[in-house]
Design a protein around this motif. Structure first.
Motif, PDB file in Angstrom:
ATOM      1  N   UNK A   5      -3.460  13.394   7.074  1.00  0.00           N
ATOM      2  CA  UNK A   5      -3.987  13.756   5.765  1.00  0.00           C
ATOM      3  C   UNK A   5      -3.405  12.931   4.631  1.00  0.00           C
ATOM      4  N   UNK A   6      -2.754  11.811   4.968  1.00  0.00           N
ATOM      5  CA  UNK A   6      -2.108  10.966   3.965  1.00  0.00           C
ATOM      6  C   UNK A   6      -3.130  10.126   3.212  1.00  0.00           C
ATOM      7  N   UNK A   7      -2.937  10.010   1.912  1.00  0.00           N
ATOM      8  CA  UNK A   7      -3.752   9.137   1.079  1.00  0.00           C
ATOM      9  C   UNK A   7      -2.817   8.263   0.255  1.00  0.00           C
ATOM     10  N   UNK A   8      -3.147   6.962   0.105  1.00  0.00           N
ATOM     11  CA  UNK A   8      -2.279   6.110  -0.724  1.00  0.00           C
ATOM     12  C   UNK A   8      -2.285   6.579  -2.176  1.00  0.00           C
ATOM     13  N   UNK A  28       0.819  -1.217   0.000  1.00  0.00           N
ATOM     14  CA  UNK A  28       0.000   0.000   0.000  1.00  0.00           C
ATOM     15  C   UNK A  28       0.850   1.263   0.000  1.00  0.00           C
ATOM     16  N   UNK A  29       2.156   1.115  -0.138  1.00  0.00           N
ATOM     17  CA  UNK A  29       3.030   2.281  -0.222  1.00  0.00           C
ATOM     18  C   UNK A  29       3.577   2.755   1.106  1.00  0.00           C
ATOM     19  N   UNK A  57      -5.253   1.064   8.991  1.00  0.00           N
ATOM     20  CA  UNK A  57      -3.986   1.803   8.955  1.00  0.00           C
ATOM     21  C   UNK A  57      -4.112   3.026   8.051  1.00  0.00           C
ATOM     22  N   UNK A  58      -4.645   2.845   6.860  1.00  0.00           N
ATOM     23  CA  UNK A  58      -4.802   3.982   5.940  1.00  0.00           C
ATOM     24  C   UNK A  58      -5.748   5.030   6.522  1.00  0.00           C
ATOM     25  N   UNK A  59      -6.798   4.595   7.201  1.00  0.00           N
ATOM     26  CA  UNK A  59      -7.724   5.534   7.836  1.00  0.00           C
ATOM     27  C   UNK A  59      -7.052   6.330   8.940  1.00  0.00           C
TER      28      UNK A  59
END
Length: 127
Positions: free
Chosen positions: A123-126, A25-26, A114-116
């Motif tokens: 404010x990170x987005x994959x 997922x980066x 994790x992404x949430x």
């Protein structure tokens, strides 16, 4: 920004599976085999999120998140356990754990959590 996630669990193969899923997922992953090692990693690396197992040798997951809860900079952390009980859940909630998860955890659910947490906190987005 490439978020850095710390995975702390005394099961090396479990850590590796989670790390592989998050790297796809980066994200960049660090691993720790117990709570003492996790605290050393957190002191020397800019960790953005921590996934912490409850039951570990040396320093427990609850002890790790107690340290994280006292830090000035807010970092989301997830407490995980195959043997979760209400007392552990209450304690983790009191320390403002981002999520409290019972193992086994589906990889897609974990990636979404994790992404949430990274999106809400930084404010990170994959990509």
């Amino acid at each position: 920004m490439v978020p850095q996630v710390l995975i702390t669990d005394d099961d090396a193969s479990y850590r590796e599976v989670l790390c592989d899923a998050l790297v796809r997922r980066g994200l960049r992953c660090y691993q720790a085999a117990d709570g003492a090692e996790a605290l050393r990693v957190i002191e020397r690396e800019p960790i953005h999120m921590a996934l912490v197992d409850v039951h570990m040798p040396n320093v427990t997951g609850l002890e790790v998140i107690a340290v994280l809860a006292r830090r000035a900079e807010r970092m989301p952390y997830v407490l995980m356990s195959a043997m979760m009980d209400e007392e552990i859940e209450r304690e983790a909630a009191r320390m403002r754990a981002y999520k409290i998860l019972r193992k086994p955890i589906r990889l897609q659910v974990l990636r979404d959590i994790v992404c949430g947490g990274l999106a809400e906190t930084y404010g990170w987005r994959p990509s």
